[in-house]
Scaffold this active site. Structure first.
Site, PDB file in Angstrom:
ATOM      1  CG  HIS A   1     -64.915   8.735 -34.406  1.00 51.83           C
ATOM      2  ND1 HIS A   1     -64.557   8.336 -35.500  1.00 51.83           N
ATOM      3  CD2 HIS A   1     -64.353   7.567 -34.156  1.00 51.83           C
ATOM      4  CE1 HIS A   1     -64.599   7.153 -35.805  1.00 51.83           C
ATOM      5  NE2 HIS A   1     -64.171   6.699 -34.735  1.00 51.83           N
TER       6      HIS A   1
ATOM      7  CG  HIS B   1     -60.339   6.108 -31.294  1.00 52.00           C
ATOM      8  ND1 HIS B   1     -59.239   6.011 -32.434  1.00 52.00           N
ATOM      9  CD2 HIS B   1     -61.474   6.109 -32.156  1.00 52.00           C
ATOM     10  CE1 HIS B   1     -59.887   5.499 -33.630  1.00 52.00           C
ATOM     11  NE2 HIS B   1     -60.669   5.712 -33.634  1.00 52.00           N
TER      12      HIS B   1
ATOM     13  NE  ARG C   1     -57.494   1.025 -36.621  1.00 54.21           N
ATOM     14  CZ  ARG C   1     -58.670   1.341 -36.356  1.00 54.21           C
ATOM     15  NH1 ARG C   1     -59.952   0.469 -36.531  1.00 54.21           N
ATOM     16  NH2 ARG C   1     -58.776   1.998 -34.869  1.00 54.21           N
ATOM     17  CG  ASP C   2     -61.459   4.800 -36.917  1.00 56.55           C
ATOM     18  OD1 ASP C   2     -62.270   4.777 -38.272  1.00 56.55           O
ATOM     19  OD2 ASP C   2     -61.324   5.115 -35.829  1.00 56.55           O
TER      20      ASP C   2
ATOM     21  CB  CYS D   1     -66.173   1.852 -36.855  1.00 55.72           C
ATOM     22  SG  CYS D   1     -66.431  -0.035 -36.346  1.00 55.72           S
TER      23      CYS D   1
ATOM     24  CG  ASN E   1     -60.713   8.285 -36.177  1.00 59.07           C
ATOM     25  OD1 ASN E   1     -60.168   8.109 -35.568  1.00 59.07           O
ATOM     26  ND2 ASN E   1     -61.181   8.254 -37.196  1.00 59.07           N
TER      27      ASN E   1
HETATM   28 ZN    ZN Z   1     -62.883   4.690 -34.128  1.00 61.04          ZN
END
Ligand code: ZN
Length: 307
Positions: free
Chosen positions: A211, A209, A17-18, A242, A251
């Site tokens: 980064h 989460h 996803r990310d 993002c 990430n």
């Molecule tokens: Zn993220």
């Protein structure tokens, strides 16, 4: 058992996803499904498989329903979808997912730029999203983005974050997630804030989460572990970003975090050689180099790695 007494770190893989949403090339659905299988085979216990956002806005995630339909579910693995509005929740329920990750921004300006709504307005809609998912029998991870800083507002007042966390916990979410979406945290702010948030959350899992935008990703993870955090989002090879946050880069890399904590005597249950293979094959697919370290080191036969 309280989070902070465990020597086990729980990883949620966010690369599909990310990671994928930050690349221009769209990964075919079947390839995504193969990667999901390979991650489950590698012992990854939680996988974010898609997000239910508008396909025009994020074309890389347009196959969310097809992914959910095609999942070859393994017992014990949590398959998660990201939802950002009520329509997303309804799509996730219809697609048959058991778990959704919902989140709002901790920054009023970021929220307005991203959703067109300020924090107060967003929170009313957010409560409805959580309730709709819970009523449909899903487990809900509720989260805050930009907890440690926003590129528009700079630092976010920790007291305002704690207030938002309390309001989140009142919604009966199953898990609480905090995102350093912009990579602006530092180890001291991490220790201070996560210590307080873990107190508020009690026995509820608290997921971080992180980064690595400014190069402090693993240092922040270590500070969080020392504060008692045991749940982390990571992405294979350190992919990620993002589309709506300028300058948001990868990430923390799954392989790098797993290697670090296992060298420290903690466990994850994850075979990082298998994850590193996924990363390297995707570097070939995207014709790029991911920012992580261990996937590349493990692919170099000239380097003898002690795991
Ligand atoms: Zn993220």
């Amino acid at each position: 058992m309280r989070n902070d007494q465990s020597q086990h770190i729980v990883i949620e893989e966010q690369g599909l996803r990310d990671g994928f949403q930050s690349e221009k090339i769209v990964v075919p659905t079947e390839r995504k499904l193969e990667i999901i299988d390979a991650l489950a085979d590698a012992g990854v216990p939680r996988i974010q498989v898609c997000s239910f956002v508008h396909p025009k806005r994020v074309p890389q995630m347009a196959d969310a329903e097809a992914i959910c339909r095609g999942l070859r579910r393994r017992p014990g693995v949590i398959y998660s979808g990201l939802v950002l509005n009520l329509k997303g929740v309804e799509r996730a329920v219809d697609a048959g997912l058991d778990h959704v990750a919902a989140s709002i921004s901790a920054s009023d300006t970021h929220s307005r730029k991203n959703t067109g709504k300020g924090l107060e307005e967003v929170q009313a809609g957010y409560a409805e999203m959580v309730r709709t998912a819970k009523d449909a029998g899903l487990t809900v991870r509720g989260g805050l983005q930009c907890v440690f800083g926003c590129r528009f507002e700079g630092a976010i007042d920790p007291d305002a974050v704690l207030d938002l966390v309390k309001r989140h916990l009142d919604l009966e979410i199953d898990e609480l997630a905090l995102a350093d979406s912009t990579g602006m945290a530092d180890p001291r702010s991490m220790t201070d804030l996560m210590g307080k948030i873990l107190e508020l959350a009690g026995d509820k899992p608290v997921i971080l989460h992180l980064h690595d935008t400014e190069g402090r990703g693993l240092a922040n993870a270590l500070a969080a572990i020392q504060a008692g955090v045991r749940y982390f989002d990571t992405a294979f090879g350190g992919m990620g970003g993002c589309p709506f946050i300028k300058g948001a880069t990868g990430n923390i890399a799954t392989e790098d975090l797993v290697a670090m904590v296992e060298r420290m005597g903690m466990t994850t249950g994850i075979d990082i050689r298998a994850v590193a293979e996924i990363s390297r094959s995707l570097e070939g697919f995207f014709d790029t180099q991911f920012p992580g370290s261990m996937h590349r080191v493990l692919g170099n036969d000239a380097i003898k790695v002690v795991l």
